[in-house]
Design an enzyme around this catalytic site. Structure first.
Site, PDB file in Angstrom:
ATOM      1  CE1 TYR A  32      -4.394  -1.292   0.552  1.00 29.56           C
ATOM      2  CE2 TYR A  32      -3.125  -3.013   1.617  1.00 29.56           C
ATOM      3  CZ  TYR A  32      -4.303  -2.571   1.057  1.00 29.56           C
ATOM      4  OH  TYR A  32      -5.403  -3.404   1.006  1.00 29.56           O
ATOM      5  CE1 TYR A  59      -2.633  -6.690   3.572  1.00 23.01           C
ATOM      6  CE2 TYR A  59      -3.282  -6.290   1.291  1.00 23.01           C
ATOM      7  CZ  TYR A  59      -3.569  -6.249   2.639  1.00 23.01           C
ATOM      8  OH  TYR A  59      -4.782  -5.755   3.066  1.00 23.01           O
ATOM      9  NE  ARG A  97      -7.276 -10.350   4.278  1.00 21.54           N
ATOM     10  CZ  ARG A  97      -8.221  -9.519   3.876  1.00 21.54           C
ATOM     11  NH1 ARG A  97      -8.082  -8.225   3.995  1.00 21.54           N
ATOM     12  NH2 ARG A  97      -9.355  -9.962   3.357  1.00 21.54           N
ATOM     13  CG  HIS A 137      -8.132  -7.365  -0.366  1.00 25.29           C
ATOM     14  ND1 HIS A 137      -7.009  -7.994   0.103  1.00 25.29           N
ATOM     15  CD2 HIS A 137      -8.152  -6.151   0.242  1.00 25.29           C
ATOM     16  CE1 HIS A 137      -6.383  -7.205   0.959  1.00 25.29           C
ATOM     17  NE2 HIS A 137      -7.055  -6.081   1.058  1.00 25.29           N
ATOM     18  CG  HIS A 140      -9.779  -2.226   1.137  1.00 28.81           C
ATOM     19  ND1 HIS A 140     -10.143  -2.798   2.333  1.00 28.81           N
ATOM     20  CD2 HIS A 140      -8.488  -2.589   0.938  1.00 28.81           C
ATOM     21  CE1 HIS A 140      -9.115  -3.468   2.842  1.00 28.81           C
ATOM     22  NE2 HIS A 140      -8.093  -3.359   2.012  1.00 28.81           N
TER      23      HIS A 140
HETATM   24 FE   LIG Z   1      -6.235  -4.518   2.251  1.00 27.93          FE
END
Ligand SMILES: [Fe+3]
Lengths: 176, 232
Positions: free
Chosen positions: B101, B140, B150, B153, B155
């Site tokens: 991110y 990640y 995870r 995905h 959000h």
């Molecule tokens: Fe996330």
């Protein structure tokens, strides 16, 4: 059709953050008359540990008690390292309630965070406001827990409502 | 009046989902108190394009193309009667192709991409349609348990026509081997409800020689009890 499931906002929602949204007197609201207030508080978890990664949103009526017209009553604020959020806004007016009732001035808060599968929703009422006594929503809350929804004026114009996600003095959350 | 029924049992993840460690100290022990919907719940912010401009393309940042597989993701926002939700604001954020991110607190040792910021804002049209162009994100690690990663995905935050419709969700990708291992995804008890969080590979959204496509329809709480009447 069935609603899409809620999922946690996670710890990285700040990518969509706009810190200026915590000031509801921005933009077209700037010219509006009303009582300027600060709404602040601290978010803590079941251990009393501050939640430093939460997103708090508020939704409120304008000083005239109207939604969606005139005053833009939406704000968003990230909690800081101490779990604190802080909005500047105008105090809302009373809002029509169910039937012919009147709701006391209040601000709806939604808290999103890592570990919250769905956001939690509560309201900030203003302590010592006479209309609170007859508010149809506060009446649904057991009296002993009502203070968790009453913001206190901790300095002139500064209203404080702490949010405890879990445990003793847990905030009353509303199933809306 | 628009009505916002509560989600059917099992179709939303419980607030207390112990396999996802962060829920343990953050879920309320008291059940929430049900209240009748008042104007405070049935009204919603109006996000005017002048104050909330749309930006639908995450694949280019400051004039330069981001690294990774360019994709188009689109779909419709609907209510429980299948009617389009018009003018919903969608806030979208994600990791880059390497699973990192653009965020100060993300310490995953994967490269940042100076040409990928990772957020978009779009509005549903009169038929409920919306669409973005982005880069397929990477998986990640997240430290929830041993070798916890995870699944891939994106959000999504949605603002609909009543504050009771406000919702944040995540879109997953078909065939991801991490899905059955993910405590966030798996927390939703109902298998069909989980399935609806997975986008469909959809060539209708693909653009020849440019990008593949995925479709993700989002159903918000609510039904139009008296369709001819506005909610005000
Ligand atoms: Fe996330």
């Amino acid at each position: 059709m069935t609603t899409t499931a809620s999922q946690t906002a996670g710890p990285y929602w700040h990518i969509i953050d706009h810190p200026e949204w915590a000031d509801l007197r921005r933009g077209e609201n700037a010219a509006m008359a009303g009582t300027s207030i600060t709404l602040t508080g601290q978010i803590t978890d079941g251990d009393g540990t501050p939640c430093g990664d939460a997103m708090v949103e508020i939704w409120q009526a304008g000083p005239d008690g109207a939604y969606e017209a005139g005053f833009h009553g939406f704000g968003r604020c990230a909690s800081d390292d101490q779990g604190r959020f802080r909005f500047t806004t105008l105090k809302p007016g009373p809002v029509p309630g169910p039937g012919n009732s009147l709701q006391a001035p209040h601000i709806t808060l939604a808290v999103f965070a890592r570990g919250l599968m769905n956001h939690v929703t509560t309201r900030a009422y203003f302590a010592a406001e006479p209309l609170n006594e007859a508010d149809p929503i506060l009446a649904l809350v057991p009296e002993a827990r009502r203070p968790t929804m009453l913001a206190r004026e901790t300095a002139p114009g500064v209203w404080t409502l702490d949010i405890r996600l879990q445990g003793a003095d847990e905030t009353v959350f509303l199933d809306i | 009046m628009t009505e916002f029924p509560r989600p059917a049992p099992g179709t939303w993840p419980p607030m207390n989902s112990p396999a996802y460690g962060s829920t343990r100290k953050r879920h309320a022990l008291h059940p929430p108190i049900a209240i009748p919907h008042t104007l405070s719940e049935t009204s919603a912010p109006r996000f005017t394009p002048s104050a909330y401009p749309a930006y639908a393309d995450m694949s280019v940042h400051e004039g330069q193309a981001a690294m990774g597989e360019r994709i188009i993701v689109g779909g419709r926002v609907l209510d429980e009667d299948g009617r389009p939700v018009r003018g919903a604001m969608l806030e979208i954020w994600q990791a880059n192709a390497a699973g990192r991110y653009h965020h100060m607190r993300d310490q995953h040792d994967a490269p940042l991409d100076p040409h990928f910021a990772g957020s978009a804002r779009v509005f549903s049209d009169d038929e409920g349609h919306w669409q973005i162009t982005t880069i397929k994100p990477g998986a990640y690690p997240w430290g929830n348990h041993a070798k916890a990663w995870r699944p891939v995905h994106i959000h999504f935050g949605l603002h609909g026509q009543g504050f009771a419709q406000r919702m944040i969700t995540q879109m997953y990708f078909p065939g991801d081997p991490l899905l059955p291992l993910d405590p966030v995804f798996m927390a939703t008890p109902d298998a069909a409800a989980r399935e609806r969080l997975i986008a469909k590979f959809d060539l209708d959204y693909a653009v020849e020689n440019w990008a593949l496509g995925y479709r993700f329809d989002i159903v918000l709480r609510g039904r139009n009890a008296t369709p001819m009447e506005d909610h005000k």
